[in-house]
Design an enzyme around this catalytic site. Structure first.
Site, PDB file in Angstrom:
ATOM      1  N   GLY A   4     -13.161  -9.208  10.405  1.00 19.14           N
ATOM      2  CA  GLY A   4     -12.063  -9.772   9.626  1.00 19.14           C
ATOM      3  C   GLY A   4     -11.133 -10.611  10.483  1.00 19.14           C
ATOM      4  O   GLY A   4     -11.501 -11.088  11.560  1.00 19.14           O
TER       5      GLY A   4
ATOM      6  N   ILE B 248     -13.125  -5.965   2.966  1.00 16.67           N
ATOM      7  CA  ILE B 248     -13.223  -5.142   1.767  1.00 16.67           C
ATOM      8  C   ILE B 248     -12.047  -5.462   0.845  1.00 16.67           C
ATOM      9  O   ILE B 248     -11.912  -4.890  -0.212  1.00 16.67           O
ATOM     10  CB  ILE B 248     -13.239  -3.626   2.110  1.00 16.67           C
ATOM     11  CG1 ILE B 248     -12.005  -3.218   2.875  1.00 16.67           C
ATOM     12  CG2 ILE B 248     -14.519  -3.269   2.842  1.00 16.67           C
ATOM     13  CD1 ILE B 248     -11.833  -1.720   3.005  1.00 16.67           C
ATOM     14  N   ASP B 249     -11.204  -6.400   1.284  1.00 14.51           N
ATOM     15  CA  ASP B 249     -10.054  -6.803   0.483  1.00 14.51           C
ATOM     16  C   ASP B 249     -10.452  -7.965  -0.417  1.00 14.51           C
ATOM     17  O   ASP B 249     -11.037  -8.933   0.026  1.00 14.51           O
ATOM     18  CB  ASP B 249      -8.907  -7.261   1.394  1.00 14.51           C
ATOM     19  CG  ASP B 249      -8.488  -6.182   2.368  1.00 14.51           C
ATOM     20  OD1 ASP B 249      -8.517  -4.998   1.960  1.00 14.51           O
ATOM     21  OD2 ASP B 249      -8.171  -6.501   3.513  1.00 14.51           O
TER      22      ASP B 249
END
Length: 126
Positions: A94, A124-125
């Site tokens: 990320g 995962i956002d």
């Protein structure tokens, strides 16, 4: 190839496809770095990846490379990449991981070492 930060679906699929694509282009020495960025500075934990070794990893959860959130100094990682002759460095992660990848690229430049750093975004956002 290194995966950093938290795990999310699809990491093993990405690892598998990077390995298969590199292999198709004739690359025969493909390292998987276990333990995230910490693992970069511990080359004894690196594993050789082949199409055979990654054939079924897409059916497994997590990452076969074992992710971690640690951040050793970029200069230390660049020194090991240079020592091991890594010319293409695939980083899965990320925002923070990609900041670290950029710092590692700049650290490679500082020691006059040419190494392409390829960032593969993951989150995962939504």
């Amino acid at each position: 190839i290194v995966s950093c930060g938290g795990i999310c679906p699809g990491l093993n699929s990405v690892i598998r496809e990077v390995v298969n694509t590199l292999w198709d282009y004739g690359v025969r020495k493909i390292y998987g770095i276990k333990g995230g960025y910490k693992g970069v500075t511990e080359p004894e934990s690196w594993i050789l990846l082949t199409p055979e070794s990654v054939a079924d990893i897409h059916t497994m959860g997590g990452t076969v490379l074992v992710s971690d959130r640690g951040n050793p100094p970029a200069a230390d990682m660049a020194a090991v990449l240079k020592e091991r002759g890594v010319r293409q460095y695939f980083v899965l992660g990320g925002d923070g991981t990609h900041r670290g990848a950029s710092e590692t690229f700049n650290a490679c430049l500082d020691v006059d070492y040419e190494c392409a750093v390829i960032g593969v975004p993951k989150t995962i956002d939504n």
